[in-house]
Structure formats: C-alpha cells, structure tokens
Design an enzyme around this catalytic site. Structure first.
Site, mmCIF file in Angstrom:
data_model
loop_
_atom_site.group_PDB
_atom_site.id
_atom_site.type_symbol
_atom_site.label_atom_id
_atom_site.label_comp_id
_atom_site.label_asym_id
_atom_site.label_seq_id
_atom_site.Cartn_x
_atom_site.Cartn_y
_atom_site.Cartn_z
ATOM 1 C CE LYS A 1 -3.940 1.710 2.789
ATOM 2 N NZ LYS A 1 -4.723 1.433 4.031
ATOM 3 C CB SER B 1 -7.990 3.099 2.856
ATOM 4 O OG SER B 1 -7.119 2.600 3.863
ATOM 5 C CB SER C 1 -8.210 0.241 5.800
ATOM 6 O OG SER C 1 -8.908 1.452 5.705
#
Ligand SMILES: *[C@@H]1O[C@H](CO)[C@@H](O)[C@H](O)[C@H]1NC(C)=O
Ligand SMILES: *[C@@H]1O[C@H](CO)[C@@H](O)[C@H](O)[C@H]1NC(C)=O
Ligand SMILES: *[C@@H]1O[C@H](CO)[C@@H](O)[C@H](O)[C@H]1NC(C)=O
Ligand SMILES: *[C@@H]1O[C@H](CO)[C@@H](O)[C@H](O)[C@H]1NC(C)=O
Ligand SMILES: *[C@@H]1O[C@H](CO)[C@@H](O)[C@H](O)[C@H]1NC(C)=O
Ligand SMILES: *[C@@H]1O[C@H](CO)[C@@H](O)[C@H](O)[C@H]1NC(C)=O
Ligand SMILES: CC(=O)N[C@H]1CO[C@H](CO)[C@@H](O)[C@@H]1O
Length: 560
Positions: free
Chosen positions: A118, A200, A224
């Site tokens: 990420k 996310s 997330s």
C-alpha cells in the site's frame, strides 16, 4: 542478514553480473517443454507453489516480474488502477536474490517472492519509488528509510514489486468514494465493471484478487484491510495494534493503525504475517507484545475448529437496522454458522457485547482519530528529508489541495472535510483522554473481552461488512477475514460513488473472525479450517477483461 551471508551475496552478485539471464537459466529453458504444464497459474498461485518452482529451478524471481500482468489491466483494458508505481529496481533485486538462492538456498518462504505495498508504507527513496498515501503533496519526498515491516520483508528476501493505490490518506480525507487517490485515480474491483473495491487498502486487495503480485500488504485503522479483503474475494489479516510495526507508515492514529497482509489464501497471509510481525524499537507499541512471535503457519490445521467455542454477537452487529447487512449476506452467514458447527465448533448464539449499543451510539472514535491524525501527520511531514511540494503540515496540505484542484480536487473528489476537522483540533486534552478511555472500555473491557469471558469463547464470528470492524478498531484487536460468498447474477447494482457500484452481480463479500489481543494464531486456524472446507474463493472468478492473460510460460518463452 548475517555478515558472512551478506559477503557471499556480494560475491555472488558480482559473479552473476557478467552472465546473461538466458545463459544463467538455460537449464530452465531446456526442460521447459516437459514442465510447462506444471507451472503455477499466476491468478491463483500460492507462495508455497511459487517457492517450490523457484527452488526446483523451473522459473526464477526475474521471471516472476508481474509487470506484464499489471500493464494489461491497470491503465489499459478495464483500467482497474490498482497499482500506483512499480519498482524500477525490482528486476535487479530479483536477479541478485536468484543468484543467492543458487548458492545458499532460500532465506525464507518469501525469498524472491514479489509483494505490492500500500502506498502509505515507506520504501527508501533511492530504490526509486515514492511513498505518498496517494497524495501529490508527498510526490518526490525523501523518506528517512524503509518502514519497519519493509526491513523485515527485505531481510526475508522478499521483492517489493511496487506501490498499490489506496483511498487517499487511508480514507482519512473526506466523504469520498473508496479507492480514489489524487495520484492513482479511481481503483475498481475485478468482479464487476466499476465495482467498489472498498478501502482503504483498495489496490492491495484488487491486486491480490487477480494475481498482480504474489502477495500484498495493506493497513487498517477501521476496516481498511478486512473490507477490501471482503469485497475482493481474498483473505486479510488485521493484526493486533502493536504486533506489526507502524514505523515508516503514513499514519492516521497510533492507537488504531496496524499493518497486515491481503492474499488469496489464509496460508499465504500466515506466511507473510510470520515475517512482518515482531518488535521494532521505532514503534514502541510493538515492544509490549508477547515475547515470541508464533510461527503462524503452524496454525494451518483443518481441524482447528474442533472443540472451539465461537460466539454470535447478534445485538447491533447482526441487526440490519444498524448494519445495513442484506438478506444475501445474512443467509450466507447463516449457512457459514452451520459449516462451523459441522467442523466441530460449538456455537454460542447469541453472545452479545455488553457495550454493543454504546458502540453504535458513540462518537469517541472520531474524537481520538481527529486529534491523533493532526499530531502524527504533522510529524510525518516534518520527518521528510525533502519535500518538493513544500508541504510540512496538515494546514499546508489542505491549502495545497485547494491550490492544485486539477491534481487533488477533480470533479466528484473535492471533499476534504475530515482533514479540515482534524486541523481544528488542539491536541491531547481531557476530552481526548476520556474518548480514548471510553473506546478501550467499549472495545475491550465491556466489548470483545467481556463477551469472550462471559460465554467462555475462543472467538466471535460475523459478516465482514456492517459494523463488524468497529469494536476491533477501537480495541486495537485482530480480525481475520475469508471469502463468504457472492451476490447473485440478478442483483440490482447500487451506486457506491460517482463511478463505482456495490453490490453488483457476482460481487464478493467476506466472513470475519474476531478475538482478543494477540489471538491471531487461533483466528488463523479457524479461518483456515473454514476456508479449506468451503473453498469459496474458487467458486467465482473476476470478469474476463479483468483477468490478466500473461503467465509464466509466456515470460519463459520470451526470455529464451
Ligand atoms: C517519484 O515519482 C516521480 C514522478 O513520477 C519520479 O520521477 C521519481 O523517480 C519517483 N521516485 C522518487 C523517489 O522520487
Ligand atoms: C510510547 O512512547 C511515548 C513517548 O515516548 C509514550 O508516551 C507512550 O506511552 C509509549 N507507548 C507505549 C505503548 O509504550
Ligand atoms: C463516549 O463513550 C461513552 C461510553 O459509552 C459515552 O458515554 C459518551 O457519550 C461517548 N462520547 C461521545 C462523544 O460519543
Ligand atoms: C479539547 O479539544 C477539542 C478540540 O480538539 C475541543 O472541542 C474540546 O472542547 C476540548 N476539551 C476541553 C476539555 O478543553
Ligand atoms: C434472483 O435469482 C434467484 C435464483 O437464483 C431467485 O430466487 C430470486 O428471486 C431472483 N431475484 C430477483 C430480484 O429476480
Ligand atoms: C460525477 O458523478 C456523477 C454521478 O454522481 C457522474 O454522472 C459524472 O460523470 C461524474 N463526473 C466526472 C467528471 O467523473
Ligand atoms: C504503474 C502504473 O500504471 N501507474 C499509473 C497509476 O496511475 C497514474 C495516474 O493515471 C499513472 O500516472 C501511473 O503511470
């Protein structure tokens, strides 16, 4: 790495530098025809399969460059926008790790295995990648170095393949669709055109779901990791806060942030967690963890649910008026409960959290996060060695977004109300302290721990969606998520943002196991037993345009 090993690696790399890849791996080429049928399909390949092929010399980590697969679907074709950047040093790193393997064997199960991170997880800038949480305000910034989890991955021989798209600032910016960042654009999932990938850790989830990397890392503050795992038909582990280091991870809140794997299988997630977990002097929360990190792969037992007591927290968390969970998900969940019983679990139903209604009514999490974010994001900007945008604080970030609307406020993605609310906070005062204390009380003492103790439970189980993530988020406790089912083909799509939809025909959803602090080992066992029994992931594939076609056989053929 030990010094002797490090010296050998240097020697090996020098030796191999003058040898062409084609020559170095000609043994692979000569046996290609008879082995080609056995090459793993990169859509589904497990770490164990890839490691076996690497050790057998059937292919190399250089061959495992997933770049062609990424380029097929990232901006072209279905334009999933799952990856922000690829690592310009990855092939050289792969060649060095291939050479080391030949001489010394693999360092770990992740030796030579490509991983996507990420984009809020730092990698040393000299390697060539940015670390930006998707924001142009950090483009070209020089971070102090690798994140703590990245140091562990590199020591284990993993190859950072690139950075995955995400909801900008891990969805701590405004009322925006999941999966959008200024730098990466709108990420969508691979199960239905325009499907909301959730967030996310959106790009990590989408990339894992169709094999754009072997494995991926995401982070969770509240939902997330487990939500993108759920909506992309993959496994996710949200570790206890303090099990995996957050040093070098662009923060929301030290009280809730945690880094964990998103992978196609629980086995792969257990392999990754075993490597990234452990203490880090640069994140003092990790110094409070139990002495020895378990080898999580030992939890992979199909009988793990035999004799386990699993609770069903109905109040609030299975009530559609609070959660919005629909009939499709609730009926798949009911079937899952029967499966757990068939696997030897004792269900305790109901097993409510005494704090359930307080959690549903509470605004304490917002207070804690908004204060923590301002303190910690200001510190992040100040820690950067250089930052070409000039942004050095949250206040300047808000101004930067407003003065660069084409980059950071395109049509339908203008909101930054969460940043503005956080900027208005004034630090750790009495209101903040009582909100944090209330969260720990509701999440831990009168929440997950109360239910586990009162009913003598090993874990709780819930659909991954709804409010499931909240008690674990405010407690800092773990969640392990596995595929549960898919929306039927006659599902009517619903809008989930300006261009995204969820649910949609074929869109996946997941099942989450929750437990107390550092109970990952048990949760992994339960999730594994359920996953192996049901094999839900294999029941449905991505829509055809979203399935990359490049396979190892193509790469091996073109490199010879
Ligand atoms: C960051 O991105 C820029 C622009 O895409 C690129 O030129 C640069 O090499 C990347 N890496 C670093 C560390 O700045
Ligand atoms: C970490 O260190 C800070 C300041 O040095 C301290 O306030 C905090 O209580 C520590 N946290 C933990 C979990 O040890
Ligand atoms: C925080 O939680 C406590 C305990 O449930 C509750 O009394 C209080 O109203 C909550 N505060 C806010 C701002 O939601
Ligand atoms: C604490 O700060 C917040 C703003 O961050 C403010 O709304 C609140 O009133 C303050 N509480 C006290 C007790 O001063
Ligand atoms: C969708 O199909 C299922 C059978 O697969 C059927 O039971 C259901 O009534 C259908 N729903 C709608 C809205 O057509
Ligand atoms: C903004 O969202 C609306 C739907 O809410 C959509 O019709 C429109 O095309 C979007 N605009 C852009 C530029 O994406
Ligand atoms: C690897 C990759 O395809 N990155 C792209 C991500 O999206 C941005 C914005 O469209 C592109 O500039 C990158 O090239």
């Amino acid at each position: 790495m030990h010094l002797a090993r490090a010296l050998l690696v240097v020697i090996v790399v020098v030796q191999f530098a003058s040898t062409t890849l084609a020559k170095a791996y000609s043994d692979t080429a000569s046996s290609l025809t008879k082995r080609v049928a056995a090459l793993p399909d990169l859509y589904e390949a497990t770490v164990t399969e890839l490691q076996a092929g690497l050790n057998a010399g059937e292919f190399t980590s250089v061959d495992l460059a997933y770049f062609a697969r990424i380029s097929e679907v990232n901006l072209q074709g279905p334009a999933l926008r799952a990856v922000i950047e690829t690592n310009p040093s990855a092939l050289a790193e792969a060649a060095a790790l291939d050479a080391e393997r030949k001489l010394l064997g693999p360092r770990s199960l992740l030796h030579g295995i490509p991983i996507l991170l990420k984009d809020n997880i730092a990698t040393t800038a000299s390697e060539g990648m940015n670390t930006t949480a998707g924001s142009f305000s950090m483009l070209g910034s020089i971070v102090p170095g690798d994140a703590g989890v990245v140091k562990r991955l590199r020591a284990a021989g993993a190859i950072v393949l690139g950075k995955a798209n995400l909801s900008e600032f891990a969805h701590y910016r405004g009322n925006l669709a999941s999966g959008w960042s200024g730098r990466g654009g709108q990420c969508t999932a691979a199960y239905y055109p325009g499907q909301d990938p959730c967030g996310s850790s959106s790009g990590s989830g989408v990339s894992a779901s169709i094999g754009l990397a072997a494995v991926t890392l995401g982070s969770e503050t509240d939902g997330s990791i487990t939500c993108p795992a759920s909506q992309n038909n993959i496994a996710g582990i949200k570790p206890t806060v303090g099990l995996t280091s957050r040093a070098g991870v662009i923060p929301i809140s030290e009280h809730q942030d945690t880094v964990g794997p998103l992978t196609r299988s629980i086995s792969d997630a257990a392999i990754v967690l075993s490597i990234i977990a452990g203490p880090d002097p640069n994140d003092n929360f990790t110094l409070a963890q139990p002495n020895r990190v378990p080898q999580y792969t030992r939890a992979l037992n199909t009988n793990a649910l035999q004799g386990a007591r699993i609770g069903v927290p109905r109040a609030v968390f299975l009530d559609p008026t609070y959660t919005g969970l629909d009939e499709t998900v609730l009926s798949a969940y009911a079937t899952a409960l029967q499966t757990l019983q068939s696997l030897g679990a004792t269900l305790v139903d109901p097993a409510d959290l005494p704090s359930a209604y307080d959690i549903a009514a509470s605004n304490n999490e917002t207070i804690v996060l908004s204060v923590d974010f301002k303190v910690q994001i200001d510190a992040w900007y100040q820690s950067l060695y250089t930052n070409p945008s000039g942004v050095r604080s949250l206040e300047q970030l808000i101004a930067f977004d407003n003065t660069n609307p084409s980059l950071e406020e395109p049509a339908n993605y203008t909101d930054q109300s969460i940043l503005v609310a956080s900027e208005a906070t004034t630090g750790y005062n009495a209101t903040y302290c009582s909100a944090l204390a209330a969260d720990y009380d509701m999440g831990r003492t009168r929440g997950i721990d109360a239910a586990l103790q009162q009913y003598n439970l090993d874990a709780l189980v819930l659909p991954a969606g709804g409010l499931t993530t909240v008690p674990a988020a405010i407690a800092g406790y773990p969640i392990v998520t596995v595929p549960l089912g898919f929306y039927p083909d006659n599902t009517t799509t619903q809008s989930a943002g300006p261009v995204t939809v969820y649910p949609a025909p074929g869109a996946p959803f997941g099942l989450s196991f929750l437990g107390t602090a550092y109970s990952e080992y048990n949760l992994i066992g339960y999730a594994y037993a359920y996953e192996q029994k049901t094999q839900t992931r294999l029941a449905r594939k991505a829509y055809s345009a979203a399935i990359p076609t490049t396979q190892l056989s193509d790469i091996l053929a073109s490199s010879n």
